[in-house]
Write a protein that holds these residues in place. Structure first.
Motif, PDB file in Angstrom:
ATOM      1  N   TYR A  84      -0.205   8.494  16.009  1.00  0.00           N
ATOM      2  CA  TYR A  84      -0.395   7.748  14.914  1.00  0.00           C
ATOM      3  C   TYR A  84       0.845   6.987  15.712  1.00  0.00           C
ATOM      4  O   TYR A  84       0.500   5.513  15.172  1.00  0.00           O
ATOM      5  N   THR A  85       2.305   7.370  16.178  1.00  0.00           N
ATOM      6  CA  THR A  85       3.028   6.497  15.326  1.00  0.00           C
ATOM      7  C   THR A  85       3.306   5.652  17.878  1.00  0.00           C
ATOM      8  O   THR A  85       3.224   4.573  17.897  1.00  0.00           O
ATOM      9  N   ILE A  86       2.536   5.804  18.561  1.00  0.00           N
ATOM     10  CA  ILE A  86       2.427   5.652  19.966  1.00  0.00           C
ATOM     11  C   ILE A  86       0.720   5.673  20.732  1.00  0.00           C
ATOM     12  O   ILE A  86       0.294   4.260  20.289  1.00  0.00           O
ATOM     13  N   ALA A  87       0.041   6.747  19.980  1.00  0.00           N
ATOM     14  CA  ALA A  87      -1.448   7.165  21.428  1.00  0.00           C
ATOM     15  C   ALA A  87      -1.685   5.666  20.149  1.00  0.00           C
ATOM     16  O   ALA A  87      -2.909   4.565  20.789  1.00  0.00           O
ATOM     17  N   TYR A  88      -2.397   5.731  19.229  1.00  0.00           N
ATOM     18  CA  TYR A  88      -2.770   5.080  18.063  1.00  0.00           C
ATOM     19  C   TYR A  88      -2.595   3.630  17.979  1.00  0.00           C
ATOM     20  O   TYR A  88      -3.841   2.898  18.404  1.00  0.00           O
ATOM     21  N   PRO A  89      -1.436   2.881  17.562  1.00  0.00           N
ATOM     22  CA  PRO A  89      -1.426   1.376  17.893  1.00  0.00           C
ATOM     23  C   PRO A  89      -2.059   1.209  19.501  1.00  0.00           C
ATOM     24  O   PRO A  89      -2.662  -0.121  20.142  1.00  0.00           O
ATOM     25  N   ALA A  90      -2.269   2.008  20.915  1.00  0.00           N
ATOM     26  CA  ALA A  90      -2.359   1.450  21.532  1.00  0.00           C
ATOM     27  C   ALA A  90      -3.947   1.515  21.956  1.00  0.00           C
ATOM     28  O   ALA A  90      -4.729   0.042  22.696  1.00  0.00           O
ATOM     29  N   MET A  91      -4.617   2.430  21.229  1.00  0.00           N
ATOM     30  CA  MET A  91      -5.853   2.563  21.421  1.00  0.00           C
ATOM     31  C   MET A  91      -6.169   1.078  20.429  1.00  0.00           C
ATOM     32  O   MET A  91      -7.908   0.256  20.465  1.00  0.00           O
ATOM     33  N   LYS A  92      -6.070   1.434  19.540  1.00  0.00           N
ATOM     34  CA  LYS A  92      -6.015  -0.060  18.883  1.00  0.00           C
ATOM     35  C   LYS A  92      -5.899  -1.874  19.139  1.00  0.00           C
ATOM     36  O   LYS A  92      -6.581  -2.246  19.057  1.00  0.00           O
ATOM     37  N   GLU A  93      -5.256  -1.585  20.196  1.00  0.00           N
ATOM     38  CA  GLU A  93      -4.792  -2.153  20.555  1.00  0.00           C
ATOM     39  C   GLU A  93      -6.105  -2.791  21.384  1.00  0.00           C
ATOM     40  O   GLU A  93      -6.700  -4.091  22.625  1.00  0.00           O
ATOM     41  N   ARG A  94      -6.858  -2.275  22.058  1.00  0.00           N
ATOM     42  CA  ARG A  94      -7.801  -1.628  23.111  1.00  0.00           C
ATOM     43  C   ARG A  94      -9.180  -1.753  22.987  1.00  0.00           C
ATOM     44  O   ARG A  94      -9.977  -1.511  23.391  1.00  0.00           O
ATOM     45  N   ASN A  95      -9.302  -1.353  21.374  1.00  0.00           N
ATOM     46  CA  ASN A  95     -10.761  -0.898  20.648  1.00  0.00           C
ATOM     47  C   ASN A  95     -11.407  -0.015  21.284  1.00  0.00           C
ATOM     48  O   ASN A  95     -12.277  -0.028  21.397  1.00  0.00           O
ATOM     49  N   LEU A  96     -10.393   0.998  21.511  1.00  0.00           N
ATOM     50  CA  LEU A  96     -10.708   2.220  21.921  1.00  0.00           C
ATOM     51  C   LEU A  96     -10.654   3.240  20.886  1.00  0.00           C
ATOM     52  O   LEU A  96      -9.995   3.696  20.248  1.00  0.00           O
ATOM     53  N   PRO A  97     -12.415   3.593  21.153  1.00  0.00           N
ATOM     54  CA  PRO A  97     -12.966   4.942  19.761  1.00  0.00           C
ATOM     55  C   PRO A  97     -11.505   6.517  20.165  1.00  0.00           C
ATOM     56  O   PRO A  97     -12.030   6.303  21.506  1.00  0.00           O
ATOM     57  N   PHE A  98     -11.477   6.968  19.280  1.00  0.00           N
ATOM     58  CA  PHE A  98     -10.674   8.494  19.243  1.00  0.00           C
ATOM     59  C   PHE A  98     -10.923   9.584  18.577  1.00  0.00           C
ATOM     60  O   PHE A  98     -11.715   9.432  17.142  1.00  0.00           O
ATOM     61  N   THR A  99     -10.821  10.575  18.761  1.00  0.00           N
ATOM     62  CA  THR A  99     -10.758  12.177  18.149  1.00  0.00           C
ATOM     63  C   THR A  99      -9.538  12.326  18.097  1.00  0.00           C
ATOM     64  O   THR A  99      -9.187  12.893  19.039  1.00  0.00           O
ATOM     65  N   LEU A 100      -9.541  12.631  16.342  1.00  0.00           N
ATOM     66  CA  LEU A 100      -7.908  13.365  16.271  1.00  0.00           C
ATOM     67  C   LEU A 100      -8.781  15.199  15.239  1.00  0.00           C
ATOM     68  O   LEU A 100      -9.537  14.750  14.260  1.00  0.00           O
ATOM     69  N   PHE A 101      -8.060  16.113  16.493  1.00  0.00           N
ATOM     70  CA  PHE A 101      -8.700  17.161  16.032  1.00  0.00           C
ATOM     71  C   PHE A 101      -7.123  17.908  15.047  1.00  0.00           C
ATOM     72  O   PHE A 101      -5.843  18.137  15.587  1.00  0.00           O
TER      73      PHE A 101
END
Length: 226
Positions: A84-101
């Motif tokens: 949430y604190t590191i990966a999410y902002p980076a992927m949000k900035e790049r508009n990348l879809p992702f899955t959390l288990f």
């Protein structure tokens, strides 16, 4: 690069010579988490990985593409806080879809996502939430009752937390057997991910409950040239 990792890199290159897609798996995306809870990859290496031209797509799209057209999905296990604190902002900035288990009994514990953070992620169209058991028990090493808790109970708990369907599973340590596969069907999952260190192609596509993933971590960063 050590000889073992060089051999793995070369083999991975051979597997990618034909049509294939990839499902990548991450845990910590920092080398200095507040609490070390799982496998790690430092943040700079993670960002370099994101910026490579992988053709990122939602996990559903990658699993459904039986032409194995070079797409790639990003997945994160355990529900770690730095997702949430590191990966999410980076992927949000790049508009990348992702899955959390998500491992349900760990929600709200130190070093893991809070319920409010989990709900925020669930509301973002970029994010898919999947199930990763109640206590991260290895399904091939526990009895019937523990299996049912990990497979059935975790799904019910996560769906209650989020108010919506969660029907993709990731096996703890990637382990499963015939009995586990049958439970996946009974519980109403439509897909499950393992850990095979291989791409998704015609050879390694073993069906909806055994999608192969590749772990991106400190131990494999040389193979991925990070």
């Amino acid at each position: 690069m050590n000889p073992k990792m060089e051999a793995k890199r070369m083999l991975n290159g051979l597997w990618h010579m034909g049509p294939c897609s990839d499902i990548f798996m991450f845990h910590h995306v920092t080398a200095a988490p507040d609490r070390v809870l799982s496998l790690m990859l430092d943040t700079d290496a993670f960002l370099r990985f994101l910026d490579r031209p992988h053709g990122y797509a939602p996990l559903d799209e990658v699993m459904a593409d039986k032409t194995y057209g070079g797409k790639a999905a990003l997945t994160f296990d355990d529900g770690l806080l730095d997702a949430y604190t590191i990966a999410y902002p980076a992927m949000k900035e790049r508009n990348l879809p992702f899955t959390l288990f998500i491992t349900t009994n760990w929600v709200g514990k130190e070093g893991y996502l809070s319920l409010s953070q989990l709900r925020e992620l669930y509301a973002d169209p970029l994010c898919t939430i999947g199930v990763h058991g109640t206590e991260h028990r290895v399904l091939t090493q526990v009895g019937e009752q523990e299996r049912r808790e990990e497979i059935f109970q975790s799904k019910d708990e996560l769906e209650q937390m989020l108010g919506g369907k969660c029907d993709i599973f990731a096996y703890s340590n990637g382990r499963y057997d015939a009995g586990v596969l049958e439970m996946m069907k009974q519980a109403g999952y439509r897909a499950a991910c393992a850990v095979a260190g291989r791409p998704l192609n015609k050879r390694f596509d073993l069906g909806p409950y055994a999608y192969p993933r590749q772990s991106v971590e400190e131990a494999t960063r040389e193979m991925f040239r990070l």
